[in-house]
Design an enzyme around this catalytic site. Structure first.
Site, PDB file in Angstrom:
ATOM      1  N   TYR A  53     -14.903   2.994   3.270  1.00 25.42           N
ATOM      2  CA  TYR A  53     -13.571   2.405   3.401  1.00 25.42           C
ATOM      3  C   TYR A  53     -13.627   0.979   3.926  1.00 25.42           C
ATOM      4  O   TYR A  53     -12.787   0.147   3.583  1.00 25.42           O
ATOM      5  CB  TYR A  53     -12.673   3.280   4.283  1.00 25.42           C
ATOM      6  N   ASN A  88      -1.103   4.406  -4.380  1.00 25.65           N
ATOM      7  CA  ASN A  88      -2.186   3.503  -4.019  1.00 25.65           C
ATOM      8  C   ASN A  88      -2.204   3.247  -2.511  1.00 25.65           C
ATOM      9  O   ASN A  88      -1.159   3.184  -1.867  1.00 25.65           O
ATOM     10  CB  ASN A  88      -2.041   2.179  -4.767  1.00 25.65           C
ATOM     11  N   HIS A 105       0.094   8.303  -0.203  1.00 27.48           N
ATOM     12  CA  HIS A 105      -1.263   8.670   0.207  1.00 27.48           C
ATOM     13  C   HIS A 105      -1.791   7.802   1.340  1.00 27.48           C
ATOM     14  O   HIS A 105      -2.999   7.746   1.565  1.00 27.48           O
ATOM     15  CB  HIS A 105      -2.204   8.612  -1.001  1.00 27.48           C
ATOM     16  N   CYS A 139     -11.718   6.151  19.880  1.00 25.22           N
ATOM     17  CA  CYS A 139     -10.442   6.077  20.582  1.00 25.22           C
ATOM     18  C   CYS A 139     -10.686   6.288  22.080  1.00 25.22           C
ATOM     19  O   CYS A 139     -11.732   6.791  22.493  1.00 25.22           O
ATOM     20  CB  CYS A 139      -9.501   7.142  20.029  1.00 25.22           C
ATOM     21  N   ASN A 204       1.959   2.922 -19.418  1.00 27.80           N
ATOM     22  CA  ASN A 204       0.590   3.358 -19.183  1.00 27.80           C
ATOM     23  C   ASN A 204      -0.268   3.003 -20.391  1.00 27.80           C
ATOM     24  O   ASN A 204       0.220   2.990 -21.526  1.00 27.80           O
ATOM     25  CB  ASN A 204       0.529   4.871 -18.940  1.00 27.80           C
ATOM     26  N   LEU A 205      -1.532   2.724 -20.138  1.00 22.70           N
ATOM     27  CA  LEU A 205      -2.420   2.360 -21.240  1.00 22.70           C
ATOM     28  C   LEU A 205      -2.716   3.538 -22.161  1.00 22.70           C
ATOM     29  O   LEU A 205      -2.992   3.342 -23.351  1.00 22.70           O
ATOM     30  CB  LEU A 205      -3.735   1.793 -20.687  1.00 22.70           C
ATOM     31  N   ALA A 222       0.933  -2.887 -17.213  1.00 21.56           N
ATOM     32  CA  ALA A 222       2.058  -3.262 -16.358  1.00 21.56           C
ATOM     33  C   ALA A 222       2.340  -4.753 -16.469  1.00 21.56           C
ATOM     34  O   ALA A 222       3.505  -5.180 -16.516  1.00 21.56           O
ATOM     35  CB  ALA A 222       1.756  -2.892 -14.905  1.00 21.56           C
TER      36      ALA A 222
END
Length: 238
Positions: A53, A88, A105, A139, A204-205, A222
């Site tokens: 990440y 996203n 999400h 933390c 959408n493609l 898009a």
């Protein structure tokens, strides 16, 4: 007219953000995506997930919102209300100018403790190259700091989900852009809109299970479809 936009990975891909397997160094190619995108993976190897990440955040900062993102933001100047619901975890909609964005999400640029759940203002290191494993910060309670995203094996948080449902219910038209429409419960939002008799426009493609049921299906990107669409939507709704 009220417009809700439901976006997926396709709109971010148009900005050039590479997918999991597109890492130039191939550093994570030996790992299943589930290993770095699930609560099980985090519990087993938090250093691996944090390294993944950290690098994804580095990549996301390098790319800019595309014409699709900016078009959605511009619609706020032409219709009464525009609400974005996105799967996203990047911030391209916000950087593109959208003022109301609900992240189903989560967000990759916010962080919280994996134990006490308190938010943390964590600053990620600036990495010129990807690093496979990085120890997450801790933390004050002793727990590890994690990305505030929804992994496989976790439930969607109530607040963005409820906001998304309210936005769909209030909208005159739902624009579904760049999503396969197969990840639930998020994929139930277009189905809900159709059941309520809303106008649903899919961009959408490739065709998806939604394509045959949508009011309009535009098989394109898009960036090609969204600029100028706000003015044409009134004809569909009226």
């Amino acid at each position: 007219m009220r417009v809700a936009v439901f976006s997926g990975a396709g709109i971010s891909a148009e900005s050039g953000i590479p997918t999991f397997r597109d890492d130039e160094k191939g550093l994570w190619s030996q790992y299943d995506p589930y290993e770095v995108s699930s609560i099980d993976g985090w519990n087993r190897q938090p250093e691996l997930v944090w390294g993944w990440y950290t690098w994804r955040c580095q990549l996301a900062r390098r790319y800019e919102p595309n014409l699709g993102h900016r078009a959605i933001a511009d619609w706020e100047n032409h219709v009464d209300d525009v609400t974005v619901i996105t799967q996203n975890v990047d911030n391209l909609h916000e950087r593109g100018g959208s003022s109301a964005v609900h992240h189903l999400h989560g967000r990759m640029f916010t962080f919280r403790c994996s134990d006490c759940e308190q938010p943390h203002d964590t600053q990620l290191p600036d990495l010129p190259e990807p690093v496979l494993e990085i120890m997450p910060p801790s933390c004050e309670c002793g727990g590890l700091i994690r990305p505030d995203v929804v992994w496989f094996g976790e439930q969607l948080p109530d607040e963005p989900w409820n906001a998304a449902v309210e936005a769909v219910d209030a909208a005159d038209v739902l624009i579904v852009v760049g999503t396969s429409g197969v990840v639930y419960p998020a994929a139930s939002l277009p189905e809900r809109a159709l059941e309520l008799g809303k106008t649903v426009v899919q961009v959408n493609l490739e065709p998806t299970p939604l394509s045959e049921r949508a009011t309009v299906f535009l098989q394109t990107s898009a960036s090609a479809a969204l600029p100028g669409m706000a003015q044409r939507l009134r004809f569909l709704v009226d």
